[in-house]
Design a protein around this motif. Structure first.
Motif, PDB file in Angstrom:
ATOM      1  N   HIS A  74       0.821  -1.216   0.000  1.00  0.00           N
ATOM      2  CA  HIS A  74       0.000   0.000   0.000  1.00  0.00           C
ATOM      3  C   HIS A  74       0.851   1.262   0.000  1.00  0.00           C
ATOM      4  O   HIS A  74       0.515   2.251  -0.666  1.00  0.00           O
ATOM      5  CB  HIS A  74      -0.928   0.005   1.220  1.00  0.00           C
ATOM      6  CG  HIS A  74      -1.894   1.146   1.232  1.00  0.00           C
ATOM      7  ND1 HIS A  74      -2.850   1.330   0.253  1.00  0.00           N
ATOM      8  CD2 HIS A  74      -2.048   2.185   2.107  1.00  0.00           C
ATOM      9  CE1 HIS A  74      -3.554   2.421   0.516  1.00  0.00           C
ATOM     10  NE2 HIS A  74      -3.091   2.957   1.634  1.00  0.00           N
ATOM     11  N   SER A  75       1.972   1.240   0.694  1.00  0.00           N
ATOM     12  CA  SER A  75       2.815   2.433   0.760  1.00  0.00           C
ATOM     13  C   SER A  75       3.387   2.783  -0.610  1.00  0.00           C
ATOM     14  O   SER A  75       3.530   3.972  -0.953  1.00  0.00           O
ATOM     15  CB  SER A  75       3.950   2.230   1.764  1.00  0.00           C
ATOM     16  OG  SER A  75       4.789   1.164   1.368  1.00  0.00           O
ATOM     17  N   LEU A  78       0.602   4.423  -2.563  1.00  0.00           N
ATOM     18  CA  LEU A  78       0.414   5.799  -2.092  1.00  0.00           C
ATOM     19  C   LEU A  78       1.494   6.714  -2.651  1.00  0.00           C
ATOM     20  O   LEU A  78       1.220   7.863  -3.018  1.00  0.00           O
ATOM     21  CB  LEU A  78       0.445   5.842  -0.564  1.00  0.00           C
ATOM     22  CG  LEU A  78      -0.830   5.420   0.167  1.00  0.00           C
ATOM     23  CD1 LEU A  78      -0.575   5.398   1.673  1.00  0.00           C
ATOM     24  CD2 LEU A  78      -1.980   6.353  -0.163  1.00  0.00           C
ATOM     25  N   ALA A 104      -5.618   3.919  -2.827  1.00  0.00           N
ATOM     26  CA  ALA A 104      -4.470   4.825  -2.782  1.00  0.00           C
ATOM     27  C   ALA A 104      -4.773   6.130  -3.516  1.00  0.00           C
ATOM     28  O   ALA A 104      -4.414   7.218  -3.041  1.00  0.00           O
ATOM     29  CB  ALA A 104      -3.250   4.145  -3.387  1.00  0.00           C
ATOM     30  N   GLU A 107      -7.297   8.188  -1.431  1.00  0.00           N
ATOM     31  CA  GLU A 107      -6.629   8.752  -0.249  1.00  0.00           C
ATOM     32  C   GLU A 107      -5.742   9.929  -0.623  1.00  0.00           C
ATOM     33  O   GLU A 107      -5.654  10.917   0.121  1.00  0.00           O
ATOM     34  CB  GLU A 107      -5.803   7.662   0.443  1.00  0.00           C
ATOM     35  CG  GLU A 107      -5.193   8.095   1.763  1.00  0.00           C
ATOM     36  CD  GLU A 107      -4.520   6.945   2.501  1.00  0.00           C
ATOM     37  OE1 GLU A 107      -3.626   7.225   3.329  1.00  0.00           O
ATOM     38  OE2 GLU A 107      -4.874   5.778   2.238  1.00  0.00           O
ATOM     39  N   SER A 108      -5.086   9.848  -1.788  1.00  0.00           N
ATOM     40  CA  SER A 108      -4.154  10.891  -2.215  1.00  0.00           C
ATOM     41  C   SER A 108      -4.817  12.001  -3.009  1.00  0.00           C
ATOM     42  O   SER A 108      -4.163  13.005  -3.315  1.00  0.00           O
ATOM     43  CB  SER A 108      -3.036  10.270  -3.071  1.00  0.00           C
ATOM     44  OG  SER A 108      -2.351   9.262  -2.364  1.00  0.00           O
TER      45      SER A 108
END
Length: 447
Positions: A74-75, A78, A104, A107-108
């Motif tokens: 996930h990182s 992102l 992702a 969220e971003s």
């Protein structure tokens, strides 16, 4: 909406080394310029570099940044989403790999387009991420490929032809795939179909858990069920029902239009675009819609039926699915293979999608009990091979609209292609890139 001043790239293609991804990359390179910053992302930098070299051939590959990203990390997703205004996802099956990418981007605050043709994935993303996407300004649109833009724009194109003619009751789309060589489909499409059968109960459960959406009012009676195999003499095809995402996506578009007959709330538009969207909303005539796959020979239909039976029966069981995915060429009777089509097979293939609309010369006739449709309008969308040529053309043109007309699109949310791109110049753009929209015939007094 996220601060675009901090975005390093205009466009990132995730999964650019895959079967379809490398064709998307090749199409994107046509528009590469100093004013358009493109990057590619995926797990394997060696494969990404090879895909870039293939896509740029015969010229040397341009200096495009390569970003390492893994859908299980996930990182890393992102990090990609934080660097780009728009992410194009070519990583399927989306049921397995798509949700993390959408999460992702939402969220971003990055915009997101994909080429999914999987109803459960698309409807689940709408259920889980629409409200958050509205807040973060992330525009999420699935099915920006052959599934389902030609179907969406084809319905809208046929629908507009009823202006001043009458009212449409039902519309059937007939898909015909043609080639001078052997037709070989995208293995990802086949895999998605197999997994779709395996997860049909999850889709039904998802739909039961959500509020019922308003159904558009359609003049006239519901369409007859019809035979299993149809001989459509007008366009010269034998046809059988195709359980594709197209009909699902079109129905979602019509439901949204019914919920918001005057346009989407919260869309800040120029005066010109307000008028375009208003005209679009008012010109769409809802109709019963279905999709069938057609063949000039009855033998071709038999092959479609047997392939559907194999997937429908074996796809319900783990062992059956393993057989289907291990031996696609056998169970699809040659339609799909793991290696995909050759470049020659891709370049020789074309499609035609016929839209046969049935309706009435006036609404008063439609309201009379027992009255059969008396008006028929046939239109057609046609173009190159669907999976590796038409899909990249559609996806990249949708991407260019998002990048260059962003202020006239919804601020954020999860929508269908028809809702986002219907009022834009997408049809014109596709016509300029080899996808045709034609009126074939208009008949009245047909009953």
């Amino acid at each position: 909406m996220a601060n675009e001043e901090t975005k390093k790239f205009d466009l990132v293609i995730l999964g650019a080394s895959g079967f379809t991804g490398k064709y998307v990359l090749r199409e994107a390179l046509k528009y590469l310029s100093p004013s358009l910053a493109i990057a590619i992302a995926g797990r394997n930098p060696t494969k990404l570099a090879a895909a870039l070299e293939w896509a740029a051939s015969p010229t040397p590959p341009p200096a495009i940044p390569v970003i390492l990203a893994d859908v299980s990390d996930h990182s890393s997703l992102l990090d990609v989403a934080a660097q780009t205004k728009l992410l194009l996802s070519c990583v399927g099956p989306f049921r397995l790999h798509g949700a993390a990418v959408v999460a992702a981007c939402v969220e971003s605050g990055a915009d997101y387009l994909d080429i999914s043709g999987e109803p459960e994935f698309m409807e689940r993303m709408e259920a889980e991420y629409h409200e958050k996407a509205v807040k973060t300004g992330s525009l999420v649109v699935s099915a920006c490929g052959f599934d389902s833009v030609p179907a969406e724009l084809g319905v809208l194109f046929n629908s507009r032809k009823w202006e001043g003619v009458g009212v449409v009751n039902r519309m059937e789309a007939y898909l015909s795939l043609e080639s001078e060589r052997k037709i070989v489909g995208n293995f990802g499409t086949y895999e998605s179909a197999v997994l779709g059968v395996a997860n049909v109960e999850q889709l039904q459960e998802l739909r039961r858990s959500r509020p019922r959406r308003p159904r558009p009012k359609i003049p006239g009676p519901p369409p007859p069920k019809g035979p299993l195999v149809e001989h459509q003499k007008t366009i010269g095809l034998w046809a059988v029902k195709l359980p594709s995402a197209d009909s699902v996506v079109v129905r979602r578009t019509l439901a949204t239009l019914t919920e918001h007959p005057h346009g989407l709330p919260g869309v800040e538009e120029s005066d010109e675009y307000v008028e375009k969207r208003k005209n679009f909303w008012s010109s769409v005539k809802p109709a019963h819609f279905g999709v069938k796959i057609g063949s000039k020979s009855l033998l071709g239909i038999v092959r479609f039926i047997f392939t559907g039976l194999f997937i429908g029966l074996l796809g319900k069981f783990a062992f059956g699915r393993s057989l289907l995915l291990k031996f696609p060429e056998i169970f699809s009777l040659g339609w799909f293979r793991k290696t995909g089509p050759t470049e020659e097979e891709v370049s020789s293939a074309t499609f035609k999608m016929w839209f046969v609309g049935h309706g009435y010369m006036d609404e008063s006739t439609a309201s009379q009990s027992g009255k059969k449709p008396d008006t028929e309008i046939i239109t057609r969308v046609s173009g190159p091979e669907i999976g590796y040529l038409t899909t990249p053309i559609v996806l990249i043109q949708c991407a260019l609209i998002v990048l260059h007309q962003r202020s006239n699109l919804p601020k954020g949310g999860v929508y269908t292609p028809g809702i986002v791109f219907g009022p834009t110049d997408l049809q014109q753009r596709l016509q300029e890139n080899g996808i045709s929209f034609d009126v074939i015939s208009m008949k009245t007094g047909t009953n």
